[in-house]
Design a protein around this motif. Structure first.
Motif, mmCIF file in Angstrom:
data_model
loop_
_atom_site.group_PDB
_atom_site.id
_atom_site.type_symbol
_atom_site.label_atom_id
_atom_site.label_comp_id
_atom_site.label_asym_id
_atom_site.label_seq_id
_atom_site.Cartn_x
_atom_site.Cartn_y
_atom_site.Cartn_z
ATOM 1 N N GLN A 96 0.797 -1.168 0.081
ATOM 2 C CA GLN A 96 0.108 0.013 -0.068
ATOM 3 C C GLN A 96 0.851 1.223 0.053
ATOM 4 O O GLN A 96 0.510 2.200 -0.627
ATOM 5 C CB GLN A 96 -0.758 0.155 1.260
ATOM 6 N N ALA A 97 1.882 1.132 0.643
ATOM 7 C CA ALA A 97 2.869 2.355 0.952
ATOM 8 C C ALA A 97 3.446 2.478 -0.337
ATOM 9 O O ALA A 97 3.859 3.630 -0.738
ATOM 10 C CB ALA A 97 3.824 2.342 2.109
ATOM 11 N N ASP A 116 -3.131 -7.493 9.383
ATOM 12 C CA ASP A 116 -2.323 -7.551 10.350
ATOM 13 C C ASP A 116 -3.085 -6.282 11.270
ATOM 14 O O ASP A 116 -3.647 -5.369 10.750
ATOM 15 C CB ASP A 116 -0.922 -6.936 10.531
ATOM 16 N N VAL A 117 -2.964 -6.395 12.715
ATOM 17 C CA VAL A 117 -3.630 -5.574 13.427
ATOM 18 C C VAL A 117 -2.753 -4.239 13.452
ATOM 19 O O VAL A 117 -1.378 -4.290 13.630
ATOM 20 C CB VAL A 117 -3.453 -6.003 15.055
ATOM 21 N N LEU A 118 -3.494 -3.267 13.112
ATOM 22 C CA LEU A 118 -2.626 -2.050 13.053
ATOM 23 C C LEU A 118 -2.754 -1.142 14.237
ATOM 24 O O LEU A 118 -3.542 -1.046 15.185
ATOM 25 C CB LEU A 118 -3.521 -1.075 12.044
ATOM 26 N N ASN A 119 -1.658 -0.309 14.464
ATOM 27 C CA ASN A 119 -1.663 0.684 15.611
ATOM 28 C C ASN A 119 -1.281 2.126 15.180
ATOM 29 O O ASN A 119 -1.270 3.131 15.761
ATOM 30 C CB ASN A 119 -0.254 0.144 16.387
ATOM 31 N N GLY A 120 -1.068 2.158 13.772
ATOM 32 C CA GLY A 120 -0.886 3.602 13.243
ATOM 33 C C GLY A 120 0.356 4.434 13.586
ATOM 34 O O GLY A 120 0.501 5.505 13.133
ATOM 35 N N LYS A 121 1.199 3.717 14.070
ATOM 36 C CA LYS A 121 2.494 4.331 14.657
ATOM 37 C C LYS A 121 3.579 3.843 13.544
ATOM 38 O O LYS A 121 4.704 4.620 13.595
ATOM 39 C CB LYS A 121 2.678 4.096 15.921
ATOM 40 N N HIS A 122 3.620 2.513 13.283
ATOM 41 C CA HIS A 122 4.804 1.902 12.492
ATOM 42 C C HIS A 122 4.937 2.999 11.348
ATOM 43 O O HIS A 122 4.175 3.435 10.548
ATOM 44 C CB HIS A 122 4.655 0.688 12.058
ATOM 45 N N PRO A 123 6.170 3.084 10.750
ATOM 46 C CA PRO A 123 6.712 3.797 9.625
ATOM 47 C C PRO A 123 6.103 3.401 8.586
ATOM 48 O O PRO A 123 5.310 4.332 7.586
ATOM 49 C CB PRO A 123 8.157 3.709 9.757
ATOM 50 N N LEU A 124 5.821 2.140 8.073
ATOM 51 C CA LEU A 124 5.150 1.863 6.962
ATOM 52 C C LEU A 124 3.645 2.083 7.058
ATOM 53 O O LEU A 124 3.103 2.316 6.111
ATOM 54 C CB LEU A 124 5.203 0.254 6.714
ATOM 55 N N GLU A 125 3.127 1.824 8.162
ATOM 56 C CA GLU A 125 1.613 2.377 8.340
ATOM 57 C C GLU A 125 1.368 4.023 7.966
ATOM 58 O O GLU A 125 0.360 4.309 7.425
ATOM 59 C CB GLU A 125 0.956 1.892 9.918
ATOM 60 N N ARG A 126 2.438 4.813 8.386
ATOM 61 C CA ARG A 126 2.169 6.178 8.550
ATOM 62 C C ARG A 126 2.511 6.506 6.819
ATOM 63 O O ARG A 126 1.710 7.218 6.497
ATOM 64 C CB ARG A 126 3.358 7.082 9.073
ATOM 65 N N LEU A 127 3.054 5.625 6.046
ATOM 66 C CA LEU A 127 3.258 5.964 4.760
ATOM 67 C C LEU A 127 1.916 5.370 4.033
ATOM 68 O O LEU A 127 1.321 6.001 2.912
ATOM 69 C CB LEU A 127 4.573 5.070 4.086
#
Length: 374
Positions: A96-97, A116-127
């Motif tokens: 997605q990133a 996967d369970v998201l936390n919104g903080k991982h660098p890949l999630e932010r991208l």
């Protein structure tokens, strides 16, 4: 409907199993044609090629090397212009990133399949958050509950389609596999087949079995090969643990196996005592199809799969409770048979391929019919 599934492809686990299932089950929903865009060649690409699935290699990507990202995006851009897909699905935050913006630039509906369970903080999630999709598909209600940490997009839960393996004569398989692994026919076999990740609970399983060392007749098979350096370190720790606890002769480390359905058919109990939450748990479904009672921990997606009709849930990180549950099943063949009898029905109720794939078609059709997110 022409669907492009975008993924990395360098490892093999639950997502890869899903993609192979979609390729195998193409005939269950002829309205959907599945294509696969991967960055890395490996077990997944080889299996897709063996199924004659439409496979498109986008090039090896390292986010730390921006030119590899640019080249792969160009490859995807050319593919989207050439093939005219109806929508694209990015499986997990990494694709997605890397590729979400390219899909958007081509005015194509974009779906994010949350594994996967998201936390919104991982660098890949932010991208990944920078490119909101038109729809999020989650592999469990547990996973879906974390989606708002990343997206306010509409989301839905779709349990993964998992097919019952056609392994043939179970008695013959049981005899053949046990002979190969020097396991007596009368032994009660506890099996775990998963990636060598600490949170999958192999260490907890070994500790629980050590409390049962005085109970005769059980053997444990742990299947799973090293795919990354930290997994090699973990495997070595597990081998030392079994040796230290005095059960190394009863715990067999089988390495990477391509015959997991046969291992399950030859076993008596499935145990994967996760110490971290499993987003869904294809391994549990496969064990239920094989007619094995499932013992696992009461956290994450496992709680949506395992109930009293087919297995036992124990408290997370409770070695004594796990040992007690395993000891009861090892010593009680009638209890094992009772739980085994409910397994296949439970697996089909949750993950019957034809029903789940047609439900996927219904969800994707709604996205195709709607305008894409700006």
């Amino acid at each position: 409907m022409k669907v492009l599934h975008i993924y990395a492809g360098n490892l093999f686990g639950g997502i890869e199993t899903l993609l192979v299932t979609l390729a195998k089950a193409q005939g269950l929903c002829p309205q959907m044609q599945h294509h696969f865009g991967l960055c890395f060649e490996g077990s997944l690409s080889h299996q897709l090629q063996s199924l004659d699935a439409p496979l498109h290699l986008l090039g090896k990507v390292r986010i730390s090397r921006p030119w590899t990202v640019w080249k792969a995006r160009q490859q995807l851009h050319q593919l989207l212009r050439r093939e005219k897909f109806d929508l694209a699905i990015c499986h997990s935050c990494w694709p997605q990133a890397v590729f979400g913006s390219t899909v958007r630039a081509n005015n194509l509906p974009l779906v994010f399949w949350c594994h996967d369970v998201l936390n919104g903080k991982h660098p890949l999630e932010r991208l990944a958050k920078l490119v909101p999709p038109d729809l999020v598909i989650a592999n469990s209600h547990y996973t879906q509950a974390s989606v708002p940490k990343l997206y306010q997009t509409d989301s839905d839960t779709l349990y993964l389609p998992v097919a019952s393996p056609n392994t043939g004569n179970r008695a013959a398989i049981r005899s053949t596999v046990r002979a190969e692994l020097s396991t007596p026919d009368h032994a009660v076999v506890i099996v775990q087949a998963s990636r060598l990740e600490r949170w999958k609970g192999q260490s907890m399983l070994i500790s629980a079995l050590a409390q049962l060392r005085d109970i005769p007749g059980w053997i444990c098979w742990i299947a799973g090969g090293v795919q990354r350096p930290h997994e090699a370190e973990y495997l070595q720790e597990l081998e030392v643990q079994a040796q230290t606890l005095g059960i190394s002769d009863r715990v067999l480390f089988l390495g990477q196996r391509t015959d997991v359905p046969y291992l399950l058919a030859a076993a008596d109990i499935h145990c994967q005592p996760n110490t971290g939450a499993e987003p869904f748990g294809i391994a549990f479904i496969e064990a239920l199809y094989a007619g094995l009672p499932v013992v696992t921990t009461a956290i994450g997606g496992a709680m949506e799969i395992v109930d009293d009709s087919c297995g036992r849930l124990v408290a997370a990180n409770d070695i004594d409770a796990l040992s007690k549950a395993l000891g009861m099943l090892i010593s009680n063949p009638d209890e094992r048979a009772s739980l085994a009898s409910g397994g296949k029905a439970r697996a089909e109720y949750l993950c019957h391929p034809e029903r789940q794939i047609n439900r996927l078609y219904h969800l994707l059709s709604q996205v195709v019919e709607q305008p894409t997110v700006a």
